[in-house]
Design a protein around this motif. Structure first.
Motif, PDB file in Angstrom:
ATOM      1  N   LEU A  38     -58.810 -13.606 -25.702  1.00 41.37           N
ATOM      2  CA  LEU A  38     -57.603 -12.895 -24.095  1.00 41.37           C
ATOM      3  C   LEU A  38     -57.629 -14.323 -23.524  1.00 41.37           C
ATOM      4  CD1 LEU A  38     -58.821  -9.084 -23.392  1.00 41.37           C
ATOM      5  CD2 LEU A  38     -56.446 -10.222 -25.132  1.00 41.37           C
ATOM      6  N   ALA A  39     -58.087 -14.670 -23.057  1.00 39.91           N
ATOM      7  CA  ALA A  39     -57.711 -15.885 -21.852  1.00 39.91           C
ATOM      8  C   ALA A  39     -56.769 -17.263 -22.505  1.00 39.91           C
ATOM      9  CB  ALA A  39     -58.639 -16.169 -21.768  1.00 39.91           C
ATOM     10  N   GLY A  40     -57.172 -16.962 -24.012  1.00 38.52           N
ATOM     11  CA  GLY A  40     -56.559 -17.881 -24.559  1.00 38.52           C
ATOM     12  C   GLY A  40     -55.077 -17.434 -24.222  1.00 38.52           C
ATOM     13  N   PHE A  41     -54.860 -16.281 -25.115  1.00 37.25           N
ATOM     14  CA  PHE A  41     -53.085 -15.823 -24.708  1.00 37.25           C
ATOM     15  C   PHE A  41     -53.148 -15.854 -23.510  1.00 37.25           C
ATOM     16  CE2 PHE A  41     -50.036 -12.172 -25.997  1.00 37.25           C
ATOM     17  CZ  PHE A  41     -50.460 -11.893 -27.003  1.00 37.25           C
ATOM     18  N   GLY A  42     -53.505 -15.436 -22.629  1.00 38.81           N
ATOM     19  CA  GLY A  42     -53.090 -15.613 -21.747  1.00 38.81           C
ATOM     20  C   GLY A  42     -52.205 -16.545 -21.207  1.00 38.81           C
ATOM     21  N   LEU A  43     -53.081 -17.911 -21.386  1.00 37.61           N
ATOM     22  CA  LEU A  43     -52.647 -19.122 -21.687  1.00 37.61           C
ATOM     23  C   LEU A  43     -51.297 -19.317 -22.295  1.00 37.61           C
ATOM     24  CD1 LEU A  43     -55.746 -21.434 -21.374  1.00 37.61           C
ATOM     25  CD2 LEU A  43     -54.416 -20.999 -19.788  1.00 37.61           C
ATOM     26  N   LEU A  44     -51.410 -18.773 -23.262  1.00 37.78           N
ATOM     27  CA  LEU A  44     -50.468 -19.185 -24.153  1.00 37.78           C
ATOM     28  C   LEU A  44     -48.782 -17.708 -23.693  1.00 37.78           C
ATOM     29  CD1 LEU A  44     -51.581 -18.852 -27.447  1.00 37.78           C
ATOM     30  CD2 LEU A  44     -49.979 -20.393 -26.992  1.00 37.78           C
ATOM     31  N   LEU A  45     -48.943 -17.001 -23.633  1.00 38.84           N
ATOM     32  CA  LEU A  45     -48.092 -15.710 -22.276  1.00 38.84           C
ATOM     33  C   LEU A  45     -47.324 -16.677 -20.941  1.00 38.84           C
ATOM     34  CD1 LEU A  45     -49.171 -12.395 -22.267  1.00 38.84           C
ATOM     35  CD2 LEU A  45     -47.693 -13.030 -23.313  1.00 38.84           C
ATOM     36  N   LEU A  46     -48.522 -17.527 -19.942  1.00 42.65           N
ATOM     37  CA  LEU A  46     -47.578 -18.590 -19.389  1.00 42.65           C
ATOM     38  C   LEU A  46     -46.820 -19.498 -20.159  1.00 42.65           C
ATOM     39  CD1 LEU A  46     -50.824 -17.283 -16.744  1.00 42.65           C
ATOM     40  CD2 LEU A  46     -49.087 -16.790 -16.953  1.00 42.65           C
ATOM     41  N   GLY A  47     -48.044 -20.048 -20.668  1.00 40.26           N
ATOM     42  CA  GLY A  47     -47.296 -21.554 -20.944  1.00 40.26           C
ATOM     43  C   GLY A  47     -46.171 -21.185 -21.510  1.00 40.26           C
ATOM     44  N   ASP A  48     -45.959 -20.619 -22.843  1.00 39.22           N
ATOM     45  CA  ASP A  48     -44.644 -20.213 -23.369  1.00 39.22           C
ATOM     46  C   ASP A  48     -43.725 -20.000 -23.073  1.00 39.22           C
ATOM     47  OD1 ASP A  48     -43.196 -20.475 -26.057  1.00 39.22           O
ATOM     48  OD2 ASP A  48     -44.472 -18.993 -26.657  1.00 39.22           O
ATOM     49  N   ASP A  49     -44.147 -17.955 -22.864  1.00 35.64           N
ATOM     50  CA  ASP A  49     -43.183 -17.284 -22.920  1.00 35.64           C
ATOM     51  C   ASP A  49     -42.535 -17.129 -21.447  1.00 35.64           C
ATOM     52  OD1 ASP A  49     -42.086 -14.752 -23.932  1.00 35.64           O
ATOM     53  OD2 ASP A  49     -43.282 -13.727 -22.556  1.00 35.64           O
ATOM     54  N   LEU A  50     -43.701 -17.722 -20.665  1.00 33.78           N
ATOM     55  CA  LEU A  50     -42.990 -17.493 -19.321  1.00 33.78           C
ATOM     56  C   LEU A  50     -41.619 -18.495 -19.235  1.00 33.78           C
ATOM     57  CD1 LEU A  50     -43.004 -16.228 -16.172  1.00 33.78           C
ATOM     58  CD2 LEU A  50     -44.725 -17.492 -15.963  1.00 33.78           C
ATOM     59  N   THR A  51     -42.445 -19.668 -19.418  1.00 34.31           N
ATOM     60  CA  THR A  51     -41.369 -20.644 -19.045  1.00 34.31           C
ATOM     61  C   THR A  51     -40.527 -20.583 -19.819  1.00 34.31           C
ATOM     62  OG1 THR A  51     -42.574 -21.694 -21.241  1.00 34.31           O
ATOM     63  CG2 THR A  51     -43.502 -22.349 -18.504  1.00 34.31           C
ATOM     64  N   GLN A  52     -40.668 -20.544 -20.933  1.00 37.42           N
ATOM     65  CA  GLN A  52     -39.265 -19.361 -21.839  1.00 37.42           C
ATOM     66  C   GLN A  52     -38.559 -18.763 -21.044  1.00 37.42           C
ATOM     67  OE1 GLN A  52     -39.701 -18.684 -25.887  1.00 37.42           O
ATOM     68  NE2 GLN A  52     -37.490 -18.200 -25.985  1.00 37.42           N
ATOM     69  N   TYR A  53     -39.117 -17.896 -19.943  1.00 33.66           N
ATOM     70  CA  TYR A  53     -37.959 -16.669 -19.347  1.00 33.66           C
ATOM     71  C   TYR A  53     -37.091 -17.830 -18.225  1.00 33.66           C
ATOM     72  CZ  TYR A  53     -36.961 -13.757 -15.590  1.00 33.66           C
ATOM     73  OH  TYR A  53     -36.104 -13.729 -14.099  1.00 33.66           O
ATOM     74  N   TRP A  54     -37.674 -18.194 -17.702  1.00 34.37           N
ATOM     75  CA  TRP A  54     -37.073 -19.809 -16.836  1.00 34.37           C
ATOM     76  C   TRP A  54     -35.763 -20.124 -17.450  1.00 34.37           C
ATOM     77  CZ3 TRP A  54     -36.609 -18.803 -12.354  1.00 34.37           C
ATOM     78  CH2 TRP A  54     -37.302 -17.148 -11.699  1.00 34.37           C
ATOM     79  N   TRP A  55     -36.985 -20.832 -18.777  1.00 35.55           N
ATOM     80  CA  TRP A  55     -35.684 -22.283 -19.918  1.00 35.55           C
ATOM     81  C   TRP A  55     -34.272 -21.400 -20.151  1.00 35.55           C
ATOM     82  CZ3 TRP A  55     -34.437 -26.862 -19.911  1.00 35.55           C
ATOM     83  CH2 TRP A  55     -33.875 -27.247 -21.604  1.00 35.55           C
ATOM     84  N   HIS A  56     -34.184 -20.016 -20.196  1.00 37.14           N
ATOM     85  CA  HIS A  56     -33.598 -19.188 -20.422  1.00 37.14           C
ATOM     86  C   HIS A  56     -32.913 -18.464 -19.336  1.00 37.14           C
ATOM     87  CE1 HIS A  56     -32.138 -15.349 -22.723  1.00 37.14           C
ATOM     88  NE2 HIS A  56     -31.041 -15.881 -23.014  1.00 37.14           N
ATOM     89  N   ARG A  57     -33.515 -18.226 -18.279  1.00 38.80           N
ATOM     90  CA  ARG A  57     -32.760 -18.343 -17.327  1.00 38.80           C
ATOM     91  C   ARG A  57     -31.687 -18.709 -17.192  1.00 38.80           C
ATOM     92  NH1 ARG A  57     -35.269 -14.651 -12.121  1.00 38.80           N
ATOM     93  NH2 ARG A  57     -33.379 -14.830 -10.727  1.00 38.80           N
ATOM     94  N   LEU A  58     -32.064 -20.456 -16.429  1.00 32.44           N
ATOM     95  CA  LEU A  58     -31.213 -21.474 -15.999  1.00 32.44           C
ATOM     96  C   LEU A  58     -30.299 -21.698 -17.232  1.00 32.44           C
ATOM     97  CD1 LEU A  58     -35.126 -23.994 -14.705  1.00 32.44           C
ATOM     98  CD2 LEU A  58     -32.346 -22.856 -12.961  1.00 32.44           C
ATOM     99  N   SER A  59     -30.672 -21.714 -18.207  1.00 32.37           N
ATOM    100  CA  SER A  59     -29.783 -21.748 -18.735  1.00 32.37           C
ATOM    101  C   SER A  59     -27.823 -20.820 -19.057  1.00 32.37           C
ATOM    102  CB  SER A  59     -29.792 -21.726 -20.559  1.00 32.37           C
ATOM    103  OG  SER A  59     -30.922 -22.303 -20.740  1.00 32.37           O
ATOM    104  N   HIS A  60     -28.752 -19.773 -18.330  1.00 32.63           N
ATOM    105  CA  HIS A  60     -27.156 -19.107 -18.009  1.00 32.63           C
ATOM    106  C   HIS A  60     -26.560 -19.430 -15.901  1.00 32.63           C
ATOM    107  CE1 HIS A  60     -26.833 -16.347 -21.521  1.00 32.63           C
ATOM    108  NE2 HIS A  60     -28.468 -16.731 -20.947  1.00 32.63           N
ATOM    109  N   ARG A  61     -27.357 -20.164 -15.607  1.00 33.34           N
ATOM    110  CA  ARG A  61     -27.183 -20.665 -14.214  1.00 33.34           C
ATOM    111  C   ARG A  61     -26.802 -22.359 -13.872  1.00 33.34           C
ATOM    112  NH1 ARG A  61     -27.331 -16.009 -14.421  1.00 33.34           N
ATOM    113  NH2 ARG A  61     -28.854 -15.485 -12.441  1.00 33.34           N
TER     114      ARG A  61
END
Length: 287
Positions: free
Chosen positions: A84-107
């Motif tokens: 679960l800790a490894g899964f959490g690291l992937l959520l932060l390293g991949d999915d959270l950064t992709q959220y901000w990448w996507h958000r910046l792509s609209h700004r």
């Protein structure tokens, strides 16, 4: 094939799930879109092929080779962490950064130029999932961070994470509104309330692709989440209506060639000018 081999070739996993959704839309008669043009087919086929056949394998190969050269002792360093800790690291390293990448792509104008192809499609479908400029994913931090985490020993976790994430993302883009029927079941209302605030669904993500901001549903300045819609809830960019826009695309977007959308800034080619409303969007601005 062991999980490590698969994780170092994520295109195999992504491609298999992608094909499954294509076959599902074909079976339901909604893969071929009435509003689509040959330029849309070119963008979708070439864009998806470049990601799955080149970008994904290249990023994972480069990360593995460079880290093996610079930090060979770090290989497998996280292999002993709880799953679960490894899964959490992937959520932060991949999915959270992709959220901000996507958000910046609209700004950020130049980032939007790499992302506009994803929104120029006048429909929702599995076809548009990887409909982006060829450099959009190559520059995406989350893919590189995922490759690093796989090198550090999270290959088996990444295998499961990738299956879950791709299934959610493909389902959110698909022309099949799987959530619509679930909303109608009274007994599932508490579950759907929680689900739509946790992961991306066809309703929440189609709102991000809506064409008309005044329709009460479209929310192209929010609903950026990929696997987790929770990021939108957390950072105040969520809009939940449980409805889908009547039209998809981008209002008053200046038309450019499919080569421009796929290969900007290497290719800069506009289509013949059309009459647009005052305040029409430029190449890099907009939604």
């Amino acid at each position: 094939m062991n999980p490590t081999t698969i994780a170092n070739n994520p295109a195999l996993v992504v491609g298999a799930i992608f094909l499954g959704f294509i076959l599902l839309e074909l079976a339901c008669g909604c893969f071929r879109q009435a509003k689509g043009q040959w330029r849309d087919v070119a963008i979708e086929v070439i864009g998806s092929s470049l990601l799955l056949g080149l970008t994904f394998p290249l990023v994972f190969f480069l990360c593995d080779a460079l880290l093996e050269h610079w930090a060979p002792q770090a290989r497998g360093a996280l292999s002993g962490v709880p799953w679960l800790a490894g899964f959490g690291l992937l959520l932060l390293g991949d999915d959270l950064t992709q959220y901000w990448w996507h958000r910046l792509s609209h700004r950020v104008p130049w980032l939007y130029a790499l992302h506009r192809a994803h929104h120029s499609a006048p429909y929702m479908s599995i076809r548009i999932v990887y409909r982006n400029n060829s450099f959009y994913y190559l520059l995406m931090p989350g893919i590189w961070l995922s490759a690093v985490l796989v090198y550090l020993g999270l290959a088996e976790v990444y295998y499961v994470y990738l299956i879950i994430k791709m299934t959610v993302i493909f389902g959110a883009h698909s022309s099949l509104p799987w959530d619509d029927r679930l909303y109608r079941i009274r007994a599932l209302r508490p579950l759907m309330w929680l689900l739509e605030r946790t992961i991306s669904t066809p309703a929440t993500h189609s709102a991000h692709h809506g064409q008309n901001a005044a329709d009460g549903v479209t929310h192209y300045k929010g609903n950026f989440g990929n696997l987790l819609f929770f990021w939108d809830v957390l950072f105040g960019t969520a809009k939940i209506t449980r409805r889908r826009p009547q039209a998809f695309g981008v209002e008053n977007l200046r038309p450019v060639s499919w080569q421009h959308e796929l290969f900007w800034p290497l290719v800069r080619r506009r289509q013949p000018a059309k009459v647009v409303a005052p305040g029409a969007l430029g190449d890099g601005g907009g939604q």
